[in-house]
Every structure is written in structure tokens, then in C-alpha cells.
Design a protein around this motif. Sequence first.
Motif, mmCIF file in Angstrom:
data_model
loop_
_atom_site.group_PDB
_atom_site.id
_atom_site.type_symbol
_atom_site.label_atom_id
_atom_site.label_comp_id
_atom_site.label_asym_id
_atom_site.label_seq_id
_atom_site.Cartn_x
_atom_site.Cartn_y
_atom_site.Cartn_z
ATOM 1 N N ILE A 191 12.411 -3.096 16.784
ATOM 2 C CA ILE A 191 11.782 -3.521 15.473
ATOM 3 C C ILE A 191 11.585 -2.054 14.762
ATOM 4 O O ILE A 191 11.078 -1.171 15.158
ATOM 5 C CB ILE A 191 10.213 -3.837 15.722
ATOM 6 C CG1 ILE A 191 10.372 -5.229 16.617
ATOM 7 C CG2 ILE A 191 9.484 -4.107 14.508
ATOM 8 C CD1 ILE A 191 8.685 -5.695 16.954
ATOM 9 N N TYR A 192 12.382 -2.247 13.734
ATOM 10 C CA TYR A 192 12.278 -0.974 12.829
ATOM 11 C C TYR A 192 11.459 -0.809 11.590
ATOM 12 O O TYR A 192 11.485 -1.163 10.491
ATOM 13 C CB TYR A 192 13.862 -1.162 12.012
ATOM 14 C CG TYR A 192 15.042 -0.685 12.857
ATOM 15 C CD1 TYR A 192 15.519 0.420 13.301
ATOM 16 C CD2 TYR A 192 15.543 -1.834 13.531
ATOM 17 C CE1 TYR A 192 16.599 0.396 14.124
ATOM 18 C CE2 TYR A 192 16.696 -1.645 14.596
ATOM 19 C CZ TYR A 192 17.144 -0.371 14.587
ATOM 20 O OH TYR A 192 18.086 -0.533 15.476
ATOM 21 N N SER A 193 10.119 -0.690 12.300
ATOM 22 C CA SER A 193 8.997 -0.531 11.291
ATOM 23 C C SER A 193 8.527 0.786 10.915
ATOM 24 O O SER A 193 9.020 1.837 11.706
ATOM 25 C CB SER A 193 7.703 -1.173 12.011
ATOM 26 O OG SER A 193 6.644 -1.127 11.297
ATOM 27 N N ALA A 194 7.911 0.993 9.742
ATOM 28 C CA ALA A 194 7.417 2.425 9.532
ATOM 29 C C ALA A 194 6.002 2.395 10.089
ATOM 30 O O ALA A 194 5.319 1.655 10.742
ATOM 31 C CB ALA A 194 7.250 2.398 8.059
ATOM 32 N N ARG A 195 5.467 3.771 10.473
ATOM 33 C CA ARG A 195 4.286 4.147 10.934
ATOM 34 C C ARG A 195 3.048 3.580 10.006
ATOM 35 O O ARG A 195 2.034 3.190 10.516
ATOM 36 C CB ARG A 195 4.055 5.612 11.265
ATOM 37 C CG ARG A 195 5.067 6.032 12.534
ATOM 38 C CD ARG A 195 4.718 7.243 12.964
ATOM 39 N NE ARG A 195 5.780 7.585 14.154
ATOM 40 C CZ ARG A 195 5.542 7.205 15.469
ATOM 41 N NH1 ARG A 195 4.432 6.461 15.537
ATOM 42 N NH2 ARG A 195 6.242 7.920 16.217
ATOM 43 N N SER A 196 3.487 3.596 8.768
ATOM 44 C CA SER A 196 2.219 3.464 7.748
ATOM 45 C C SER A 196 2.912 3.344 6.471
ATOM 46 O O SER A 196 3.954 3.514 5.961
ATOM 47 C CB SER A 196 1.209 4.900 7.591
ATOM 48 O OG SER A 196 1.854 5.929 7.194
ATOM 49 N N VAL A 197 2.019 2.529 5.347
ATOM 50 C CA VAL A 197 2.464 2.196 4.214
ATOM 51 C C VAL A 197 1.363 2.743 3.301
ATOM 52 O O VAL A 197 0.144 2.510 3.438
ATOM 53 C CB VAL A 197 2.825 0.733 4.334
ATOM 54 C CG1 VAL A 197 1.513 -0.056 4.591
ATOM 55 C CG2 VAL A 197 3.363 0.153 3.011
ATOM 56 N N LEU A 198 1.722 2.973 1.820
ATOM 57 C CA LEU A 198 0.788 3.125 1.002
ATOM 58 C C LEU A 198 1.623 2.242 -0.401
ATOM 59 O O LEU A 198 2.745 2.192 -0.350
ATOM 60 C CB LEU A 198 0.292 4.631 0.518
ATOM 61 C CG LEU A 198 1.317 5.502 0.110
ATOM 62 C CD1 LEU A 198 1.909 5.494 -1.283
ATOM 63 C CD2 LEU A 198 0.951 6.908 0.329
ATOM 64 N N PHE A 199 0.743 2.114 -1.392
ATOM 65 C CA PHE A 199 1.256 1.379 -2.646
ATOM 66 C C PHE A 199 0.996 1.995 -3.796
ATOM 67 O O PHE A 199 -0.277 2.645 -4.079
ATOM 68 C CB PHE A 199 0.544 -0.212 -2.734
ATOM 69 C CG PHE A 199 0.613 -0.917 -1.266
ATOM 70 C CD1 PHE A 199 1.962 -1.359 -0.922
ATOM 71 C CD2 PHE A 199 -0.466 -0.835 -0.343
ATOM 72 C CE1 PHE A 199 1.989 -2.195 0.284
ATOM 73 C CE2 PHE A 199 -0.310 -1.571 0.908
ATOM 74 C CZ PHE A 199 0.851 -1.957 1.257
ATOM 75 N N ARG A 200 1.677 2.070 -4.790
ATOM 76 C CA ARG A 200 1.573 2.455 -6.249
ATOM 77 C C ARG A 200 1.636 1.348 -7.045
ATOM 78 O O ARG A 200 2.499 0.419 -7.042
ATOM 79 C CB ARG A 200 2.388 3.872 -6.403
ATOM 80 C CG ARG A 200 2.480 5.078 -5.488
ATOM 81 C CD ARG A 200 3.326 5.919 -5.844
ATOM 82 N NE ARG A 200 3.213 6.990 -5.110
ATOM 83 C CZ ARG A 200 3.887 7.287 -4.136
ATOM 84 N NH1 ARG A 200 4.838 6.604 -3.654
ATOM 85 N NH2 ARG A 200 3.864 8.160 -3.193
ATOM 86 N N MET A 201 1.009 1.620 -8.187
ATOM 87 C CA MET A 201 1.173 0.360 -9.298
ATOM 88 C C MET A 201 1.270 1.240 -10.544
ATOM 89 O O MET A 201 0.404 2.255 -10.745
ATOM 90 C CB MET A 201 -0.014 -0.495 -9.113
ATOM 91 C CG MET A 201 -0.025 -1.179 -8.071
ATOM 92 S SD MET A 201 -1.275 -2.286 -8.023
ATOM 93 C CE MET A 201 -1.767 -2.380 -6.229
ATOM 94 N N GLY A 202 1.921 0.913 -11.507
ATOM 95 C CA GLY A 202 2.223 1.370 -12.899
ATOM 96 C C GLY A 202 3.025 0.690 -13.887
ATOM 97 O O GLY A 202 3.156 -0.631 -13.696
#
Length: 263
Positions: A191-202
Motif C-alpha cells: 500500500i503506497y500511502s502517505a504518513r499524513s495529509v493536509l488540505f489547502r483551499m483558495g
Amino acid sequence: MEASLDFLNYLDENLSLKIMTCLDDPSDIVRAASVSHNWLHFVIDNGLAKKLCFRMFPQLSRVDHVVEHCCVARNPQVEAGSSNMEWETLKKEHRVYAFLARGCMSFAERKDCITEAIMASSTDRDPDESIDNTLEELDRVGWGRSYWSSKGQSNPAVPETLTYKLVADLCVITEIRIKPYEAFFQPGSPIYSARSVLFRMGHSLGDDFVWTYTSEEFPMDQESNLQSFKLPEPVLCIGGILQIELRGRVQTQRSDGLFYIWY
């Protein structure tokens, strides 16, 4: 009918304002402005609809001014430079912010707010492993596989970003769901997952993006399931652009020993 008292006439203005700002529904603000001429002036003079809108969606505090389409009859008695002009401006802001706050609250819940993939920070094999594949619900389409893959990196700390266009320039986002990809066709089904994630909006500005909101960093499970990331508060995305930043690589590919992220 029993006699009643208007507390606005008897309480200190600051105390009255404290009471009125307890209203947390834009419909209640509009109803309050309809109680009497006195209440109408109090609601509009103190910008209660605007303040509520800013409390609900702090991203609107960046708004410099509002423009209302000519759908309201203009008062011929209003003269430029008069005190009436200031009152008309306050009334316009009241109408616009009350409408905007109510409209944002009444957005129908939908899971398909993303309408178009704009770009990925890297792609291993384009178009076979394009970001467009992330918009497919299934891991397989027909006889083919459906996933996006980053380029390989020797440094697991190199992040990746996926940028999307939303269905409208104004969207209220409460939750984002992501599914890491399980390479069922490779030995051991990694499974090629990232360790963490964040989101940006604009919004977009030429070839660049301006981010008006950045979320906290959320840890990701190293599992191939649809993972939900609920934002602390509903976020009004002004401009309709969402970016997902994937941080930390976990899985190497046996063929080259490099770290990849697949979704």
C-alpha cells in the motif's frame, strides 16, 4: 393583548448587542430585522448579518467590499453625500451577508464536490497513472487499473500535492475522503500511502494559487480504505480550488528501491 416592552429601549446598547449576537442562524437575523423599525435599525446599524457571516466563515474577513446586482429598487430620495447614502450602504451589506450566510448553510450535502483534476506535483507514468484516475471511485476501470502515482524519490520526506477544481467558486467543505492505493498486482500487495495529509483551499491567480485556508496535518492509516478527514469547522472555500498535500513516504517499490505515493 398584554403590553410588552422592547428591551432595546431599556438596556445599554452594548448589552443589547451582546444579546442579539447570540443569534446564530441568518434566518433569525432577518426575522429580528422584521420585528419593528427600531429593531431593523439596530440590526443594520450594527452589521449583525455581516458579523454572523464572519463568525460562521472567517475566510470572508478577507472580503474588501460587496457588490449587489441591481435587483433592489433604488430609493430616489437618496442623495450622494447624504447620511441616507451611508444607510443604503449598510442595508446593502445586510442583504448581501444575510443571503450569503443563509445560502452557505443550505448547501445540499454531496460527496462529489470535486469536478476536475488540475495538476499533480509529479506523475510517474502519464497518462496511465494520471491524477485524473483519482476521480474514479473504483480501483479498476474495465480491464485496466485506476490510480495516480508520484515519481519515485530516494528521500521519503519529499511531499506531493494534488490540486483540484471544485463544483463552484463558493463551496462549504466539512470533510474530505481519500483512499490510498493497494498494488494488488505487485508481490505482497503493498500500500503506497502517505504518513499524513493536509488540505489547502483558495483561488487561482494567473498561473499561481492563493490559499486562504490551510488545515492541520492529519495522520493517515496505512490501509487501502476510504479514510475520512473531518475539518474542525466548516470551511468556505472562496475560489473553488482544493489542494491535497501528502507528506511522508512509507513504501518503496521493489524494482528500483525508491519511495512512491499512490492514490
